[in-house]
Enzyme design. Structure first.
Site, PDB file in Angstrom:
ATOM      1  CE  LYS A   1      10.493  -5.277  35.544  1.00  0.00           C
ATOM      2  NZ  LYS A   1       9.729  -5.492  36.777  1.00  0.00           N
TER       3      LYS A   1
ATOM      4  CD  GLN B   1      11.006  -6.293  40.713  1.00  0.00           C
ATOM      5  OE1 GLN B   1      10.571  -5.663  39.764  1.00  0.00           O
ATOM      6  NE2 GLN B   1      11.154  -7.604  40.676  1.00  0.00           N
TER       7      GLN B   1
ATOM      8  CG  ASP C   1       4.169  -5.846  37.633  1.00  0.00           C
ATOM      9  OD1 ASP C   1       4.735  -6.271  36.600  1.00  0.00           O
ATOM     10  OD2 ASP C   1       4.777  -5.537  38.668  1.00  0.00           O
TER      11      ASP C   1
END
Length: 291
Positions: free
Chosen positions: A52, A96, A119
């Site tokens: 990312k 994450q 997200d």
């Protein structure tokens, strides 16, 4: 049979985003800033987060990686989330998953400002998605919609079977595909591990989204000719013929199902790259909203 090339499509999307960023720079505007929080040393998570960061560099985003040790306390992580929520320079951020077992994932996700939740996991954003309101759509379902649109696959009036009911993929996918939208207006059936007549249902499907979490579960005898297959799964399967000792497999038995499919995503190179690209698209959206 046409391969739905998520790798190339994601490159196209990144190039489009990079062009938007160049316009921002030319106009003297602030470029999007994505932050990522990684707790611990889970190999897959480290690889994913690092990719990312590279994606951000590719499109001209500013990126910040907050790398924390495994023993980081829940209190410390919540403080970092608060700091990112209140940092005006950060447009969007992710924490994450999975997190270490001593940290309550739900508590952390609830603490994220929905306006920075690129997200798309916060209940506020999930609720807006369900109602068809403007919001951040979680990256994997968003990427699947984009693939369907860019390959001009007709979904209106089609029977879509979504295999899997997770909050990250299966559930939002079923909602999005049934909504009044370009890649939508479908009749959607959700099946899962407890579905009694699963094979009977999948054989009726015009489109199958396989996100059941079992490698090579969907086989040729479970689909009809001309089916469109989106394979979300990715698993390491032992393979002595490979130098690394394994191969990557999806939830679909690609070799057999591809012979009957009209469109199919490969693994790797299908849904995975699209997920990363759509996270960037959400971050660009967050920047536009903040401006």
């Amino acid at each position: 049979m046409t391969i739905l090339d998520g790798k190339q499509t994601s490159i196209d999307i990144k190039n489009e985003i990079a062009a938007e960023v160049e316009k921002m720079k030319a106009n003297g505007e602030k470029v999007p800033h994505l932050a990522a929080v990684l707790v611990g040393t889970d190999g897959a998570s480290m690889t994913y987060v690092n990719s990312k960061v590279k994606d951000c560099e590719m499109v001209g985003f500013k990126s910040t990686l907050i790398d924390l040790p495994e023993e980081t306390s829940e209190e410390k992580l919540l403080q970092i989330v608060h700091d990112l929520n209140t940092d005006d320079d950060v447009d969007g951020f992710i924490v994450q998953l999975p997190l270490p077992k001593h940290i309550d994932e739900q508590k952390v996700l609830m603490a994220i400002n929905p306006d920075k939740d690129v997200d798309g996991f916060h209940p506020t954003n999930v609720g807006k998605m369900t109602l068809g309101l403007p919001t951040f759509i979680s990256a994997t379902p968003y990427g699947i919609l984009e693939l369907l649109e860019r390959y001009e696959i007709e979904t209106s009036g089609k029977h879509v079977v979504v295999m899997g009911r997770s909050h990250i993929v299966g559930r939002p996918m079923s909602i999005l595909l049934s909504q009044k939208r370009k890649a939508g207006n479908a009749t959607v059936t959700v099946v899962h591990s407890r579905t009694a007549n699963l094979k009977e249902i999948t054989k009726q499907a015009d489109i199958i989204v396989a996100a059941i979490g079992i490698s090579e579960f969907l086989t040729a005898d479970m689909v009809k000719d001309g089916v469109v297959v989106i394979d979300v799964g990715i698993t390491r399967v032992p393979d002595d013929t490979k130098t690394r000792g394994y191969r990557l497999a999806g939830d679909v038995d690609y070799d057999s199902v591809s012979k009957k499919a009209s469109f199919i995503t490969p693994v790797p190179g299908g849904v995975g790259p699209m997920t990363r690209a759509m996270l960037l698209k959400n971050t660009l959206l967050a920047r536009e909203r903040h401006s």
